[in-house]
Design an enzyme around this catalytic site. Sequence first.
Site, PDB file in Angstrom:
ATOM      1  N   TRP A 113       0.833  -1.204   0.000  1.00  0.00           N
ATOM      2  CA  TRP A 113       0.000   0.000   0.000  1.00  0.00           C
ATOM      3  C   TRP A 113       0.867   1.254   0.000  1.00  0.00           C
ATOM      4  CZ3 TRP A 113      -0.339   4.149   3.305  1.00  0.00           C
ATOM      5  CH2 TRP A 113      -1.440   4.997   3.146  1.00  0.00           C
ATOM      6  N   HIS A 114       2.014   1.183   0.666  1.00  0.00           N
ATOM      7  CA  HIS A 114       2.863   2.366   0.773  1.00  0.00           C
ATOM      8  C   HIS A 114       3.572   2.700  -0.533  1.00  0.00           C
ATOM      9  CE1 HIS A 114       2.298   1.970   5.136  1.00  0.00           C
ATOM     10  NE2 HIS A 114       2.736   3.199   5.207  1.00  0.00           N
ATOM     11  N   GLY A 115       3.764   1.748  -1.390  1.00  0.00           N
ATOM     12  CA  GLY A 115       4.434   2.068  -2.639  1.00  0.00           C
ATOM     13  C   GLY A 115       4.606   0.863  -3.537  1.00  0.00           C
ATOM     14  N   PHE A 153       2.012   8.452  -1.512  1.00  0.00           N
ATOM     15  CA  PHE A 153       1.231   7.267  -1.158  1.00  0.00           C
ATOM     16  C   PHE A 153      -0.252   7.484  -1.376  1.00  0.00           C
ATOM     17  CE2 PHE A 153       4.902   7.027   1.983  1.00  0.00           C
ATOM     18  CZ  PHE A 153       5.677   6.330   1.090  1.00  0.00           C
TER      19      PHE A 153
END
Length: 462
Positions: free
Chosen positions: A318-320, A462
């Site tokens: 989800w963060h990258g 993000f």
Amino acid sequence: MVFSSLFFLFYFLPATLAIYFISPQKLKNIVLLIVSLFFYAWGEPVYICLILFSALVDYILGRLIEKYRRSQKSKWLLVSSLIVNIAVLAFFKYANFLIENINVIFGIELTYLNLPLPIGISFYTFQTMSYIIDVYRGRVTAQRSFISFAMYVTLFPQLIAGPIVRYELIESQMKERMINFAQFSDGVRFFIKGLGKKVLLANNIGLLWVEVESTALSELTLAMAWLGIIAFSFQIYFDFSGYSDMAIGLGKMFGFEFPRNFHYPYISRSIAEFWRRWHITLGSWFREYVYIPLGGNRKGPIRMYMNLLLVWMLTGFWHGASWNFIIWGLYFGILISLERAFLQKVLNYCHPIFQHFYFAFFILIGWVFFVFEDIKMGWQFLGVMFGIGENGLINPKFFYLLFANAILLFIAFVGSLPRPQFIENIVQRNTFIEAFIYFVILLFSTAYLAGASYNPFLYFRF
């Protein structure tokens, strides 16, 4: 547009507040929708269509799910919504990652899409997904007004980087909200505190990390590497928690109560405790909508550990769209699984100082995985941190960086801790002292922004 900019502070925000408060109650939602779209369009006007598309799809499907809740159609409508939301997020955020890995695995040269990442897409997608799921579960009533729902999706205080505000938390506030002087004042305090965190602490200590990161690997010593990653740990905390405080403060100014997103995470004594204090709304989202539906810890230890690893892999992803984020997520998944299995019981018998040391050691290693998208560079940096190679322990540059930033590091350390109760009592009893402190923070933050060229926002991507 970001909160830590002079244009936002002295043009956009005052004008928005003035228009909002002179507007009649029935028009306040549409006013917030319009100014939120303007706020979003300031950076990416073309993606207004995308965010409105997401809002429209989930508005329609939410109404239909509620209409057909007692039939099988509701499940298919839910699945349709999830497919659309995940497909949009995957296309814009993860398509190039997929293409890159296909090219490497099969030795071909597919063309990259090279689309700019829509700002805040991870946050508003998670919000609309939680809304749809909660409508399906019967926890909330489907919103009747598209204007109000679109306002919820695009609400500018939390649009760019959260906190992730689930619909059920502000459902009643969207219909009617009254703002009193105490709530507005509290919002101003939250906002100024967050601005000071971001501008005065995160930006300045971030320069120390930039200096270490830009140092050639052959000149990097063990002490410099640890100093650098400590600086980054403070930078990302004050950067993101500062933005969250500003978002919460802005929400209060407009009559909303957003959930807390950080609760002094660096006082933790375990990795699990850290994640109960860091990015709280993201952790609760994954627990509520992924971990528990997968079975949580209800289906035996093996299934529980598999669920934990899957959730943390998704948290990292989800963060990258990069392998380092997946490794980062799995790293924490493994640590938390070990704590669940036996490590927490061992820690409970240890002195609190050892518990804090254990936490700090592993969290700093985790930030290395997070900050280096180039995995090879990350491993090399870790190697220097553990004395692998011939980089040495200390050099004159380390002492220069340490002494030049000693006061800033001390302030960052103290600022990451809860205020002692006696100081809290003094500030609360004397409103003049409190007002003066916040005025000074605002004054220095404004002065910094007027002359600074370094003003990144780490969670913008993000």
